[in-house]
Write a protein that holds these residues in place. Structure first.
Motif, PDB file in Angstrom:
ATOM      1  N   SER A  68      41.492 -30.791  21.102  1.00  0.00           N
ATOM      2  CA  SER A  68      41.857 -30.100  19.821  1.00  0.00           C
ATOM      3  C   SER A  68      41.245 -28.696  19.652  1.00  0.00           C
ATOM      4  O   SER A  68      39.935 -28.456  20.012  1.00  0.00           O
ATOM      5  N   LYS A  70      41.055 -26.934  16.976  1.00  0.00           N
ATOM      6  CA  LYS A  70      40.498 -27.088  15.732  1.00  0.00           C
ATOM      7  C   LYS A  70      39.176 -27.694  15.693  1.00  0.00           C
ATOM      8  O   LYS A  70      38.273 -27.354  15.212  1.00  0.00           O
ATOM      9  N   THR A  71      39.153 -29.013  16.391  1.00  0.00           N
ATOM     10  CA  THR A  71      37.932 -29.606  16.244  1.00  0.00           C
ATOM     11  C   THR A  71      37.123 -29.934  17.661  1.00  0.00           C
ATOM     12  O   THR A  71      36.079 -30.243  17.610  1.00  0.00           O
ATOM     13  N   ARG A  73      37.688 -32.023  19.674  1.00  0.00           N
ATOM     14  CA  ARG A  73      37.536 -33.099  20.427  1.00  0.00           C
ATOM     15  C   ARG A  73      38.881 -33.263  21.220  1.00  0.00           C
ATOM     16  O   ARG A  73      39.804 -32.946  21.147  1.00  0.00           O
TER      17      ARG A  73
END
Length: 175
Positions: A68, A70-71, A73
């Motif tokens: 991801s 964004k994260t 992860r």
């Protein structure tokens, strides 16, 4: 089920339960694939591979795992679906019409899945990673000379899919 309702239910599902898709439902989905419009003669160069085996699905999931933005992860590109249908072709032409064929096949399958109360996701972005893993691709048992173009994850949605209202998203010009 009324076609308009199927269109309103046909949405991308990004979370699935552990419940397996029945063989009867899977057969109806595969029959819908057979009804897809294909370029002339491409019915002989298009192939479907259904993966239900949990161990193989886990290997595919590992190879295709995304990160991801964004994260940071790891993200399962199949969203936990236990069944994935790969669309492959051979003799991919210079104009790549086979990708359009794959899109038609997958959309027919997605519409049928929606009509059956199942969820589906068109899979594209992670498949480059899968194609790069020759060892895993060999386990799929594709006919010689075929390459994976697209895929569809299918299963029971983790959350109930509600009918969408009509929203015009695509610009239209009529002359």
């Amino acid at each position: 089920m009324d076609f308009e309702k199927v269109l309103r239910l046909r949405q991308t599902v990004r979370a699935y339960t552990d419940k397996k898709v029945s063989d009867e439902d899977l057969e109806q989905i595969l029959q819908a694939a057979q009804m897809a419009p294909l370029a002339a003669g491409d019915d002989k160069t298009t192939h479907l591979t259904v993966v239900k085996d949990e161990a193989l699905m886990e290997e595919i999931r590992e190879v295709c795992m995304l990160t991801s933005k964004k994260t940071g992860r790891k993200v399962d590109p199949f969203y936990g679906a236990r069944t994935v249908i790969f669309v492959s072709a051979t003799d991919v032409s210079d104009d790549h019409i086979e990708y359009c064929n794959a899109g038609c096949v997958i959309e027919n399958m997605l519409l049928q899945a929606a009509a059956l109360g199942l969820g589906g996701t068109y899979i594209w972005g992670c498949l480059r990673k899968l194609r790069a893993s020759q060892a895993v691709v060999e386990k799929l048992g594709l006919p010689e000379g075929y390459e994976i173009l697209s895929a569809m994850a299918v299963g029971y949605p983790a959350e109930q899919v509600e009918e969408r209202d009509f929203v015009q998203k695509i610009q239209v010009t009529t002359r």
